[in-house]
Scaffold this motif. Structure first.
Motif, PDB file in Angstrom:
ATOM      1  N   GLY A 130      36.957  26.264 -65.242  1.00 26.28           N
ATOM      2  CA  GLY A 130      38.411  26.251 -65.030  1.00 26.28           C
ATOM      3  C   GLY A 130      39.069  25.003 -65.569  1.00 26.28           C
ATOM      4  N   GLY A 131      40.075  24.483 -64.843  1.00 21.27           N
ATOM      5  CA  GLY A 131      40.760  23.264 -65.274  1.00 21.27           C
ATOM      6  C   GLY A 131      41.981  23.539 -66.130  1.00 21.27           C
ATOM      7  N   THR A 132      42.636  22.468 -66.526  1.00 17.04           N
ATOM      8  CA  THR A 132      43.818  22.562 -67.391  1.00 17.04           C
ATOM      9  C   THR A 132      43.454  23.132 -68.760  1.00 17.04           C
ATOM     10  OG1 THR A 132      44.969  20.781 -66.273  1.00 17.04           O
ATOM     11  CG2 THR A 132      45.577  21.145 -68.556  1.00 17.04           C
ATOM     12  N   ILE A 133      42.243  22.872 -69.194  1.00 22.73           N
ATOM     13  CA  ILE A 133      41.818  23.413 -70.501  1.00 22.73           C
ATOM     14  C   ILE A 133      41.989  24.942 -70.492  1.00 22.73           C
ATOM     15  CG2 ILE A 133      39.355  23.537 -69.857  1.00 22.73           C
ATOM     16  CD1 ILE A 133      38.714  22.658 -72.760  1.00 22.73           C
TER      17      ILE A 133
ATOM     18  N   HIS B 101      35.776  21.901 -67.656  1.00 21.63           N
ATOM     19  CA  HIS B 101      36.054  21.435 -66.284  1.00 21.63           C
ATOM     20  C   HIS B 101      37.436  20.797 -66.261  1.00 21.63           C
ATOM     21  CE1 HIS B 101      35.365  19.216 -62.504  1.00 21.63           C
ATOM     22  NE2 HIS B 101      34.170  19.773 -62.389  1.00 21.63           N
ATOM     23  N   GLY B 102      38.086  20.827 -65.109  1.00 26.85           N
ATOM     24  CA  GLY B 102      39.349  20.107 -64.960  1.00 26.85           C
ATOM     25  C   GLY B 102      39.134  18.609 -65.020  1.00 26.85           C
ATOM     26  N   THR B 103      40.178  17.891 -65.456  1.00 26.04           N
ATOM     27  CA  THR B 103      40.022  16.434 -65.606  1.00 26.04           C
ATOM     28  C   THR B 103      40.010  15.708 -64.260  1.00 26.04           C
ATOM     29  OG1 THR B 103      42.417  16.072 -65.766  1.00 26.04           O
ATOM     30  CG2 THR B 103      41.224  16.400 -67.840  1.00 26.04           C
ATOM     31  N   ASP B 104      40.579  16.340 -63.219  1.00 24.86           N
ATOM     32  CA  ASP B 104      40.836  15.570 -61.993  1.00 24.86           C
ATOM     33  C   ASP B 104      39.570  15.115 -61.270  1.00 24.86           C
ATOM     34  OD1 ASP B 104      43.548  15.453 -62.331  1.00 24.86           O
ATOM     35  OD2 ASP B 104      43.981  17.225 -61.136  1.00 24.86           O
ATOM     36  N   THR B 105      38.542  15.953 -61.281  1.00 29.08           N
ATOM     37  CA  THR B 105      37.294  15.539 -60.610  1.00 29.08           C
ATOM     38  C   THR B 105      36.089  15.619 -61.555  1.00 29.08           C
ATOM     39  OG1 THR B 105      36.977  17.780 -59.752  1.00 29.08           O
ATOM     40  CG2 THR B 105      38.076  16.192 -58.278  1.00 29.08           C
TER      41      THR B 105
ATOM     42  N   GLY C 283      54.024  22.068 -65.692  1.00 33.64           N
ATOM     43  CA  GLY C 283      54.268  23.165 -64.750  1.00 33.64           C
ATOM     44  C   GLY C 283      53.417  24.369 -65.085  1.00 33.64           C
ATOM     45  N   TYR C 284      52.120  24.257 -64.938  1.00 34.73           N
ATOM     46  CA  TYR C 284      51.201  25.336 -65.312  1.00 34.73           C
ATOM     47  C   TYR C 284      50.228  25.580 -64.165  1.00 34.73           C
ATOM     48  CZ  TYR C 284      48.086  21.406 -65.969  1.00 34.73           C
ATOM     49  OH  TYR C 284      47.355  20.276 -65.747  1.00 34.73           O
ATOM     50  N   VAL C 285      49.486  26.669 -64.297  1.00 31.74           N
ATOM     51  CA  VAL C 285      48.424  26.937 -63.313  1.00 31.74           C
ATOM     52  C   VAL C 285      47.088  26.747 -64.018  1.00 31.74           C
ATOM     53  CG1 VAL C 285      47.446  28.625 -61.708  1.00 31.74           C
ATOM     54  CG2 VAL C 285      49.922  28.604 -62.146  1.00 31.74           C
TER      55      VAL C 285
ATOM     56  N   GLN D 117      36.447  29.574 -61.789  1.00 31.01           N
ATOM     57  CA  GLN D 117      37.765  29.462 -62.450  1.00 31.01           C
ATOM     58  C   GLN D 117      38.651  28.717 -61.453  1.00 31.01           C
ATOM     59  OE1 GLN D 117      39.041  29.234 -65.263  1.00 31.01           O
ATOM     60  NE2 GLN D 117      39.250  31.293 -66.124  1.00 31.01           N
ATOM     61  N   ILE D 118      38.545  27.382 -61.435  1.00 29.61           N
ATOM     62  CA  ILE D 118      39.110  26.599 -60.336  1.00 29.61           C
ATOM     63  C   ILE D 118      39.928  25.425 -60.881  1.00 29.61           C
ATOM     64  CG2 ILE D 118      37.045  25.144 -60.132  1.00 29.61           C
ATOM     65  CD1 ILE D 118      37.351  25.063 -57.151  1.00 29.61           C
ATOM     66  N   ASP D 119      40.950  25.047 -60.136  1.00 29.13           N
ATOM     67  CA  ASP D 119      41.641  23.774 -60.380  1.00 29.13           C
ATOM     68  C   ASP D 119      40.728  22.712 -59.766  1.00 29.13           C
ATOM     69  OD1 ASP D 119      43.274  21.485 -60.019  1.00 29.13           O
ATOM     70  OD2 ASP D 119      45.080  22.711 -60.004  1.00 29.13           O
ATOM     71  N   SER D 120      40.288  21.755 -60.549  1.00 25.26           N
ATOM     72  CA  SER D 120      39.187  20.902 -60.062  1.00 25.26           C
ATOM     73  C   SER D 120      39.593  19.985 -58.918  1.00 25.26           C
ATOM     74  CB  SER D 120      38.549  20.108 -61.206  1.00 25.26           C
ATOM     75  OG  SER D 120      39.284  18.950 -61.514  1.00 25.26           O
ATOM     76  N   LYS D 121      40.890  19.883 -58.615  1.00 24.66           N
ATOM     77  CA  LYS D 121      41.271  19.124 -57.414  1.00 24.66           C
ATOM     78  C   LYS D 121      40.705  19.798 -56.170  1.00 24.66           C
ATOM     79  CE  LYS D 121      45.725  21.399 -56.523  1.00 24.66           C
ATOM     80  NZ  LYS D 121      45.241  22.207 -55.401  1.00 24.66           N
TER      81      LYS D 121
ATOM     82  N   CYS E 119      37.173  18.962 -71.286  1.00 23.91           N
ATOM     83  CA  CYS E 119      38.361  19.203 -70.463  1.00 23.91           C
ATOM     84  C   CYS E 119      39.587  19.127 -71.370  1.00 23.91           C
ATOM     85  CB  CYS E 119      38.422  18.100 -69.410  1.00 23.91           C
ATOM     86  SG  CYS E 119      38.376  16.445 -70.128  1.00 23.91           S
ATOM     87  N   ALA E 120      40.753  19.178 -70.774  1.00 23.17           N
ATOM     88  CA  ALA E 120      41.987  18.953 -71.537  1.00 23.17           C
ATOM     89  C   ALA E 120      43.051  18.454 -70.581  1.00 23.17           C
ATOM     90  CB  ALA E 120      42.454  20.244 -72.207  1.00 23.17           C
ATOM     91  N   MET E 121      43.995  17.729 -71.113  1.00 19.65           N
ATOM     92  CA  MET E 121      45.125  17.255 -70.309  1.00 19.65           C
ATOM     93  C   MET E 121      46.318  18.185 -70.447  1.00 19.65           C
ATOM     94  SD  MET E 121      44.344  14.626 -68.516  1.00 19.65           S
ATOM     95  CE  MET E 121      45.860  13.730 -68.149  1.00 19.65           C
TER      96      MET E 121
HETATM   97  C1  SIN Z   1      42.103  20.213 -62.958  1.00 23.66           C
HETATM   98  O1  SIN Z   1      41.530  19.138 -62.774  1.00 23.66           O
HETATM   99  O2  SIN Z   1      41.543  21.309 -62.821  1.00 23.66           O
HETATM  100  C2  SIN Z   1      43.556  20.245 -63.318  1.00 23.66           C
HETATM  101  C3  SIN Z   1      43.996  19.046 -64.066  1.00 23.66           C
HETATM  102  C4  SIN Z   1      43.344  18.906 -65.416  1.00 23.66           C
HETATM  103  O3  SIN Z   1      42.383  19.571 -65.794  1.00 23.66           O
HETATM  104  O4  SIN Z   1      43.850  18.036 -66.158  1.00 23.66           O
END
Ligand code: SIN
Length: 322
Positions: A13-16, A92-96, A28-30, A58-62, A118-120
């Protein structure tokens, strides 16, 4: 040659994989909407590269939790043991990402490359950064000199031990602190800054892996910060709550300490009360750079250079027991 081998791509998952309703909306995205196979299909340079793809989550890594980590570790252990696999990429999401990468590093300690990326910006951005990061990550996962757990973002390769997210918005959001990045990825070539000795690979800790895969929860390790006015009330509240509900009992506390591991005297008093009750306490620094210099005379051990969030994980793993 490793670079002709099969690469496995695991999506979490994640922003990517994020989608915004308006193209060009970078905030402003999911997160965690686009399948990893669709992300790969959007990178023409990856056509013809031998790959297998799995959507682990498929998760928001927060919102990262033990269940996702268990599934990811199990799939990584499975694929890394295959002779035909040269390396694995994890989106993976950048947050964790720094926590998950550090966990995988600590438990699997792979000699093959496990490359997190990941991606921002979401996949729907005007100029998404995910496709280039994905291409770079697949390149690193097939590189004959790559090994161990690394994170590839914005053209840089970071060791899992050192990586931290240091920016909330910029596409080059990561830093390896004093250690610096291991390498740069430039047009499909790796330029090493440290050489592969910068990544430690050892035999996997199979006992720890099994304990983790079977755990219903990680040992409770809480994170508190020392700051002006830190009076230790939060630590005493935890001990009180834990006394009436054992599931809330903190087995460990990491204190994000000021400077070189110093702690407000009132918080230090509360921490020593917690230690007297059997709670393991560790000091990390809340500074973005540097480490707590070891001091055998200090009753609270230091985090051996780990950041507060990584020290929290390291203590939780230690508390899982031998
Ligand atoms: C996340 O960590 O899943 C959302 C934020 C990001 O990937 O930048």
């Amino acid at each position: 040659m490793r670079n002709s081998g099969l690469r496995v791509i695991l999506g979490t998952g994640g922003t990517i994989a994020g989608k915004a309703s308006r193209p060009g909306d970078n905030v402003g995205y999911v997160a965690g909407q686009v399948k990893v196979e669709d992300l790969l299909a959007g990178v023409p340079a990856l056509q013809g590269v031998p790959m297998e793809v799995e959507q682990v989550d498929q998760i928001d890594s927060k919102d990262m939790h033990l269940g996702v980590w268990q599934r990811l570790l199990a799939r990584l252990a499975h694929h890394l043991a295959r002779e035909d696999v040269s390396g694995v990429v994890v989106t993976h999401g950048t947050d964790t990402i720094e926590e998950t990468a550090y966990l995988v590093h600590s438990v699997l300690r792979p000699s093959k490359p496990v490359v997190f990326t990941c991606a921002m910006r979401p996949a729907t951005a005007l100029v998404p950064d995910g496709p280039q990061n994905l291409l770079d990550a697949v390149t690193v996962a097939g590189h004959p000199q790559a090994q161990g757990v690394v994170v590839v973002c914005a053209g840089q390769v970071h060791a899992a031990e050192h990586l931290a997210k240091v920016h909330s918005y910029r596409t080059d959001a990561f830093d390896s602190g004093d250690a610096g990045p291991l390498a740069s990825v430039e047009e499909g070539q790796l330029r090493w800054h440290h050489g592969v000795e910068g990544v430690s690979a050892q035999a996997p800790d199979n006992g720890l892996l099994q304990r983790l895969l079977q755990a219903e929860a990680l040992p409770r390790v809480e994170l508190v910060t020392s700051h002006a006015g830190a009076d230790g009330g939060v630590v005493r509240a935890m001990l009180r709550a834990g006394a009436s509900d054992t599931s809330l009992w903190p087995q460990g506390i990491v204190v994000a300490a000021t400077g070189n591991g110093t702690v407000h005297r009132d918080l230090a008093q509360a921490l020593s009360e917690a230690m007297a009750k059997g709670v393991r306490v560790v000091r990390a620094t809340r500074c973005a750079r540097g480490r707590v210099i070891p001091d055998p005379a200090n009753p609270i051990p230091d985090s051996a250079g780990l950041s507060p969030v990584k020290a929290r994980l390291a203590l939780a793993l230690a508390l899982l027991g031998p």
